[in-house]
Design a protein around this motif. Structure first.
Motif, short mmCIF file in Angstrom:
data_model
loop_
_atom_site.label_atom_id
_atom_site.label_comp_id
_atom_site.label_asym_id
_atom_site.label_seq_id
_atom_site.Cartn_x
_atom_site.Cartn_y
_atom_site.Cartn_z
N PHE A 83 -88.61 -2.16 -80.26
CA PHE A 83 -88.81 -2.01 -78.82
C PHE A 83 -87.57 -1.39 -78.20
O PHE A 83 -86.53 -1.27 -78.82
CB PHE A 83 -89.08 -3.37 -78.16
CG PHE A 83 -87.89 -4.29 -78.19
CD1 PHE A 83 -87.00 -4.34 -77.13
CD2 PHE A 83 -87.65 -5.11 -79.29
CE1 PHE A 83 -85.90 -5.18 -77.16
CE2 PHE A 83 -86.56 -5.96 -79.32
CZ PHE A 83 -85.68 -5.99 -78.27
N THR A 84 -87.72 -1.00 -76.96
CA THR A 84 -86.59 -0.56 -76.15
C THR A 84 -86.86 -0.98 -74.72
O THR A 84 -88.02 -1.07 -74.30
CB THR A 84 -86.35 0.95 -76.24
OG1 THR A 84 -85.16 1.28 -75.50
CG2 THR A 84 -87.51 1.75 -75.69
N HIS A 112 -96.79 0.15 -73.69
CA HIS A 112 -95.83 0.86 -72.83
C HIS A 112 -96.34 0.85 -71.40
O HIS A 112 -97.50 0.53 -71.14
CB HIS A 112 -95.61 2.30 -73.30
CG HIS A 112 -96.79 3.21 -73.06
ND1 HIS A 112 -97.01 3.82 -71.85
CD2 HIS A 112 -97.79 3.59 -73.87
CE1 HIS A 112 -98.11 4.56 -71.93
NE2 HIS A 112 -98.62 4.42 -73.15
N HIS A 113 -95.45 1.18 -70.48
CA HIS A 113 -95.79 1.28 -69.06
C HIS A 113 -95.24 2.61 -68.51
O HIS A 113 -94.81 2.67 -67.37
CB HIS A 113 -95.20 0.11 -68.28
CG HIS A 113 -95.66 -1.22 -68.78
ND1 HIS A 113 -96.94 -1.68 -68.59
CD2 HIS A 113 -95.03 -2.17 -69.49
CE1 HIS A 113 -97.07 -2.85 -69.16
NE2 HIS A 113 -95.93 -3.18 -69.72
N ASP A 167 -84.38 5.82 -79.06
CA ASP A 167 -83.63 4.57 -79.15
C ASP A 167 -84.41 3.53 -79.96
O ASP A 167 -83.85 2.88 -80.84
CB ASP A 167 -83.34 4.04 -77.74
CG ASP A 167 -82.66 2.68 -77.76
OD1 ASP A 167 -81.55 2.58 -78.33
OD2 ASP A 167 -83.23 1.72 -77.21
N ALA A 168 -85.69 3.38 -79.68
CA ALA A 168 -86.51 2.40 -80.40
C ALA A 168 -86.63 2.74 -81.88
O ALA A 168 -86.52 1.87 -82.74
CB ALA A 168 -87.90 2.31 -79.76
N VAL A 169 -86.81 4.02 -82.19
CA VAL A 169 -86.93 4.43 -83.59
C VAL A 169 -85.59 4.24 -84.31
O VAL A 169 -85.55 3.78 -85.46
CB VAL A 169 -87.42 5.90 -83.70
CG1 VAL A 169 -87.42 6.37 -85.14
CG2 VAL A 169 -88.81 6.03 -83.10
#
Length: 182
Positions: A83-84, A112-113, A167-169
């Motif tokens: 997650f991020t 996601h949003h 960032d999440a990856v």
């Protein structure tokens, strides 16, 4: 009037509590099913139950779930639930599938949003953005948008979402490569 309002509020509260208890288990089962489907989508074919062998990997101050996918007892891939908090719309969650050598096999968006028509293009059902990661090894592939000196083509008008996706990856890759088990 106060008594009527009190009774209405009490009835509504009890009804809300009942509905919550009634729907809690189906919602949890739906989330588990969504994660299981994402695991199947991001790693090569496997014959074990990754949920039974899940472990936590420490990345910074957080821990991420790592699901080992095995075929014939041999690890064929790892699915990392990452997650991020850096998305334009806040937190989003991904499942990143890695091959044993650290190469990204595939990525699935869990939730996601992000802004519809812009940042929601992180989902491969909306655009090909996430496909540029497929087959890349973060050891050799700079997980930053080109604007920041990396190798990732950002989504037009959605640089924040693109940076957050990277960032999440990257967090998922760190979890796999460091192997810090909690």
């Amino acid at each position: 009037m106060v008594l009527t309002l009190l009774i209405i509020t009490l009835v509504a509260s009890v009804a809300l509590g009942y509905v919550y208890q009634f729907t809690k288990v189906p919602i949890e089962l739906a989330q588990i099913t969504k994660v299981n489907n994402a695991i199947r989508a991001v790693v090569p074919a496997f014959d074990n139950d990754p949920n039974a062998e899940v472990y936590k990997a420490v990345v910074g101050t957080d821990s991420l779930n790592v699901y080992p996918a095995k075929k014939g007892g041999v690890v064929v891939g790892l699915a990392v639930e990452t997650f991020t908090e850096k998305g334009y719309g806040g937190r989003f969650e991904l499942i990143v599938g890695f091959l044993p050598d650290g190469t990204i096999n595939d990525i699935a968006v869990i939730s996601h949003h992000e802004t519809p028509g812009l940042g929601d293009k992180i989902d491969k059902r909306k655009s090909n953005f996430s496909l540029q990661f497929k087959g890349k090894n973060p050891k050799d592939f700079k997980m930053m948008v080109k604007k920041d000196g990396g190798d990732v083509d950002a989504i037009t008008a959605s640089t924040i979402s693109s940076r957050a996706f990277c960032d999440a990856v990257t967090r998922a890759y760190e979890a796999v490569m460091k192997g810090n088990v909690k």
